[in-house]
Design a protein around this motif. Sequence first.
Motif, PDB file in Angstrom:
ATOM      1  N   VAL A 137      48.471  51.514  10.251  1.00 52.24           N
ATOM      2  CA  VAL A 137      46.890  51.284   9.963  1.00 52.24           C
ATOM      3  C   VAL A 137      46.533  50.257  11.004  1.00 52.24           C
ATOM      4  O   VAL A 137      47.055  49.549  11.566  1.00 52.24           O
ATOM      5  CB  VAL A 137      46.926  50.801   8.781  1.00 52.24           C
ATOM      6  CG1 VAL A 137      47.298  51.796   7.646  1.00 52.24           C
ATOM      7  CG2 VAL A 137      47.560  49.477   8.428  1.00 52.24           C
ATOM      8  N   ALA A 140      39.284  47.909  11.172  1.00 51.19           N
ATOM      9  CA  ALA A 140      38.205  47.919  12.282  1.00 51.19           C
ATOM     10  C   ALA A 140      37.885  46.290  12.249  1.00 51.19           C
ATOM     11  O   ALA A 140      37.151  45.945  13.132  1.00 51.19           O
ATOM     12  CB  ALA A 140      36.890  48.770  11.575  1.00 51.19           C
ATOM     13  N   ILE A 183      39.968  58.530   5.608  1.00 47.78           N
ATOM     14  CA  ILE A 183      39.119  58.094   6.540  1.00 47.78           C
ATOM     15  C   ILE A 183      37.624  57.737   5.903  1.00 47.78           C
ATOM     16  O   ILE A 183      37.223  58.252   4.804  1.00 47.78           O
ATOM     17  CB  ILE A 183      38.632  59.385   7.511  1.00 47.78           C
ATOM     18  CG1 ILE A 183      39.852  59.667   8.556  1.00 47.78           C
ATOM     19  CG2 ILE A 183      37.422  59.162   8.203  1.00 47.78           C
ATOM     20  CD1 ILE A 183      39.772  60.987   9.179  1.00 47.78           C
ATOM     21  N   CYS A 197      39.042  53.415  15.757  1.00 49.29           N
ATOM     22  CA  CYS A 197      39.696  52.765  15.002  1.00 49.29           C
ATOM     23  C   CYS A 197      39.867  51.380  15.613  1.00 49.29           C
ATOM     24  O   CYS A 197      39.212  50.993  16.860  1.00 49.29           O
ATOM     25  CB  CYS A 197      41.217  53.171  14.847  1.00 49.29           C
ATOM     26  SG  CYS A 197      42.177  53.254  16.487  1.00 49.29           S
ATOM     27  N   THR A 201      35.451  50.376  16.567  1.00 54.00           N
ATOM     28  CA  THR A 201      34.666  51.055  15.486  1.00 54.00           C
ATOM     29  C   THR A 201      33.291  50.316  15.446  1.00 54.00           C
ATOM     30  O   THR A 201      32.236  51.352  15.404  1.00 54.00           O
ATOM     31  CB  THR A 201      35.278  50.656  14.213  1.00 54.00           C
ATOM     32  OG1 THR A 201      36.654  50.882  14.063  1.00 54.00           O
ATOM     33  CG2 THR A 201      34.730  51.676  12.991  1.00 54.00           C
ATOM     34  N   ASP A 222      35.555  55.931  10.617  1.00 56.26           N
ATOM     35  CA  ASP A 222      36.771  54.848  11.015  1.00 56.26           C
ATOM     36  C   ASP A 222      38.137  55.720  10.362  1.00 56.26           C
ATOM     37  O   ASP A 222      38.462  55.778   9.423  1.00 56.26           O
ATOM     38  CB  ASP A 222      36.575  53.706  10.225  1.00 56.26           C
ATOM     39  CG  ASP A 222      37.511  52.808  10.252  1.00 56.26           C
ATOM     40  OD1 ASP A 222      38.401  52.780  11.327  1.00 56.26           O
ATOM     41  OD2 ASP A 222      37.624  51.639   9.331  1.00 56.26           O
ATOM     42  N   VAL A 223      38.912  55.993  11.621  1.00 55.64           N
ATOM     43  CA  VAL A 223      40.174  56.552  11.227  1.00 55.64           C
ATOM     44  C   VAL A 223      41.274  55.232  11.240  1.00 55.64           C
ATOM     45  O   VAL A 223      41.902  55.162  12.265  1.00 55.64           O
ATOM     46  CB  VAL A 223      40.692  57.580  12.217  1.00 55.64           C
ATOM     47  CG1 VAL A 223      41.908  58.365  11.692  1.00 55.64           C
ATOM     48  CG2 VAL A 223      39.549  58.328  12.414  1.00 55.64           C
ATOM     49  N   HIS A 224      41.240  54.589  10.199  1.00 49.81           N
ATOM     50  CA  HIS A 224      41.896  53.231  10.305  1.00 49.81           C
ATOM     51  C   HIS A 224      43.487  53.627   9.841  1.00 49.81           C
ATOM     52  O   HIS A 224      44.351  52.717  10.085  1.00 49.81           O
ATOM     53  CB  HIS A 224      41.633  52.252   8.962  1.00 49.81           C
ATOM     54  CG  HIS A 224      40.884  52.904   7.752  1.00 49.81           C
ATOM     55  ND1 HIS A 224      42.246  53.345   6.935  1.00 49.81           N
ATOM     56  CD2 HIS A 224      39.668  53.149   7.019  1.00 49.81           C
ATOM     57  CE1 HIS A 224      41.416  53.758   6.016  1.00 49.81           C
ATOM     58  NE2 HIS A 224      40.219  53.732   6.053  1.00 49.81           N
ATOM     59  N   THR A 225      43.729  54.594   9.125  1.00 50.70           N
ATOM     60  CA  THR A 225      45.140  55.119   8.987  1.00 50.70           C
ATOM     61  C   THR A 225      45.390  56.152   9.993  1.00 50.70           C
ATOM     62  O   THR A 225      45.120  57.156   9.835  1.00 50.70           O
ATOM     63  CB  THR A 225      45.374  55.595   7.732  1.00 50.70           C
ATOM     64  OG1 THR A 225      44.681  54.689   6.520  1.00 50.70           O
ATOM     65  CG2 THR A 225      46.811  55.760   7.129  1.00 50.70           C
ATOM     66  N   ILE A 226      46.232  55.620  10.888  1.00 51.60           N
ATOM     67  CA  ILE A 226      46.435  56.751  11.902  1.00 51.60           C
ATOM     68  C   ILE A 226      47.834  57.722  11.352  1.00 51.60           C
ATOM     69  O   ILE A 226      47.994  59.043  11.753  1.00 51.60           O
ATOM     70  CB  ILE A 226      46.733  56.011  13.362  1.00 51.60           C
ATOM     71  CG1 ILE A 226      45.556  55.455  13.538  1.00 51.60           C
ATOM     72  CG2 ILE A 226      47.489  57.082  14.484  1.00 51.60           C
ATOM     73  CD1 ILE A 226      45.362  54.861  15.015  1.00 51.60           C
ATOM     74  N   GLU A 248      39.345  54.076  21.112  1.00 49.19           N
ATOM     75  CA  GLU A 248      40.630  53.361  20.830  1.00 49.19           C
ATOM     76  C   GLU A 248      40.850  52.338  22.071  1.00 49.19           C
ATOM     77  O   GLU A 248      40.746  52.614  23.189  1.00 49.19           O
ATOM     78  CB  GLU A 248      41.716  54.219  20.536  1.00 49.19           C
ATOM     79  CG  GLU A 248      42.550  55.154  21.617  1.00 49.19           C
ATOM     80  CD  GLU A 248      43.351  55.883  21.130  1.00 49.19           C
ATOM     81  OE1 GLU A 248      44.272  55.730  20.467  1.00 49.19           O
ATOM     82  OE2 GLU A 248      43.333  56.992  21.674  1.00 49.19           O
ATOM     83  N   LEU A 256      45.137  57.229  18.814  1.00 49.90           N
ATOM     84  CA  LEU A 256      44.338  57.853  18.002  1.00 49.90           C
ATOM     85  C   LEU A 256      43.829  59.174  18.621  1.00 49.90           C
ATOM     86  O   LEU A 256      43.855  60.216  17.738  1.00 49.90           O
ATOM     87  CB  LEU A 256      43.203  56.855  17.555  1.00 49.90           C
ATOM     88  CG  LEU A 256      41.975  57.764  16.959  1.00 49.90           C
ATOM     89  CD1 LEU A 256      42.377  57.886  15.485  1.00 49.90           C
ATOM     90  CD2 LEU A 256      40.632  56.793  16.909  1.00 49.90           C
TER      91      LEU A 256
END
Lengths: 311, 370
Positions: A137, A140, A183, A197, A201, A222-226, A248, A256
């Motif tokens: 993770v 952001a 997401i 991310c 962000t 926001d792709v905080h969890t990759i 990123e 990402l």
Amino acid sequence: MNFTVESYRGAFAEALLELGEKLEHLVVLDADVARSTMTKKFAERFPHRFIQVGISEQDLVGTAAGLAIAGKLPLVSAFSMFLMRAWEQIRNTVARDRLNVKFVATHAGLSDYLDGSSHQSLEDIAIMRVIPNMNVVVPADAVSTRKLLFEIFQRHGPAYMRIGRDYAPRVYEDESEIKMGKINRLEDGDDVCIAACGVMTAMALHAAKILKKRGINAAVIDVHTIKPLDRRTLINMASRTGAFVAVEEHNIFGGLGSAILEEISEEYPVRMKRVGIRDTFGTCSRNYVSLLKHYGLDIESIVRAAEEVVK
Amino acid sequence: MGRLLRRALNEKQILILSHADGKFSSLNSLVSYLSEKYSISPSTLKLNAKILKDLGLIDYGSKNAPKNVEITELGRLVLALISASENDKGCCEYRHDCGRMGCSADMNGKVDCQNEVRVLDVHQISCQKPEDISAAISVHLRELSWKLKQRLREVLKPVGNWHLGSSLSVLDILLVLLTKWFILDNAKPDDNVLILSKGHCVPALYVILAEFGFIKDDDLKTFGDLGSKLPTHAKRGVPLVAVSTGSLGQGLSVANGIALASKMDGVRKNVYVILGDGELDEGQIWEAAMTAAHYRLDNVIAIVDRNGSQLNGPTEGIKSKEPLRERWKVFGWEVFEVDGHDHGQILDALMKAERVRGAPKVIIAHTGEG
């Protein structure tokens, strides 16, 4: 730009105190960087649940593994770059047995700007996300740092959380819902989807405003969890917008952008541009933002990438 | 361990055991002798003798066909172990073990404990020489060791004798450790922790686990095969394997973590780590050695399988490990050195190591790969 900025590390340290109250088995481990990662606050509040192993990251990870085996909830905090020297220990001893060790790496990306390339971690997402059982993770801002820290403790197994040394512009409200593996759609738009991310962000959101003035409706996610990646939302966004920009503070290889490409190219390939470090090491700078700009990590670059991809 | 054994056996049983030397022609004659001498009721003595017989520690035939009361090999071993610990601790602890408040027994072995009049007998037992333990242990384990080494060769033959030498060199160490753990201390799997930092020696553990009934003999035949329960390197999930290993140099740190957690919880638990001498090249071992000494982890007992050889040749040719004793010593460890194939010596070192407080312990076991 008008931003409220808050410290990643400060948010982490405060949230950790809260967690310490809640989880009696939480144990924090350190390799002589507690002042810098701010886990020192935890050490002062819970001295008996803080373990200092000295400057030895491999031992740090192994010791945490032992604590997890014995039923504790170990949290390892270290500079991202130097935790990576224990990658093999993380892979072989922690991840293979799916031990419940949480890693919070600070000073990630270029955020340790003054220390230069030896300290700047631009490859960590790539090498952590390829480890089976690992969750990755990248918060952001300060709010999501707090929420995602709580989230990684909700799920059994190893997790890697990557935060900057420095301040991040605020993206979320205190009451925003942030769930690991899901997401967050921050801005709606049909022309292009900007996936970001970490500290980028906030810049992606600002880029979307500029794009709007130029007639391009950009969605921002926001792709905080990759890992695990929210595949469904990505496919959905690909089919809706037909164009992606990934942003990123990481090498464009393996981070990402790569993760998104791997996922959507199998099911719904669309045009895509990556904004990130273009396969090079960092360098030192007295100013974080200037350093980011030096490597093309700025609002203008995001705007340009989005315009090119929708052409 | 002596204390544990003494708890497993009560004083009356120890008394009977120490008199079962074949001089008494029947159980009745032994019972009446002891009953008169120590004022214990005959029925109590008979009950305890029956328990000893059921445990296989003495034999006196049956009611219809009585025999001289004889101690068995196992009984001799148990007695020797009790006496060994008595030897080191003195008798006072035994008397304090009488479990009654206000016992004022002194430290010199004089009989002034009002609760336990049998102290003198135990004291006599305790005067047995340490060599006796070695002999008793040898009788019990020598044959087993030979049998298990044969089985190990059978297990590893289909896979081209995969790391055979490394398993052979560690087998006696593991055999004594597990015998102590499960038979002599009568402890449960969770009471201690075993970590095979040299994860490629796990076949030696497998054959012992099969002997002890933790895994099936049939599983040994599948060793290393696709879908087998017994992979080539130690894998968490197999009985007694606390953590997966295979990559060298990582086990000691994990042991420290478990030991630290035990200390936090106030649980007394020994964490045994088997280290190869070759893997001492790894820097992480010495990082962990410093950590263990710093936190005075006296619940960590490392055993170095000093077989003198690593993948590409003799250890001293690849990168010298000597002076090994001194190296551990200056890192703050209590060091023991034994012949790693002498069961008595290994056991003795384990018992001594357990008693050391305030520092982590390492046993350097000199072994051969044959």
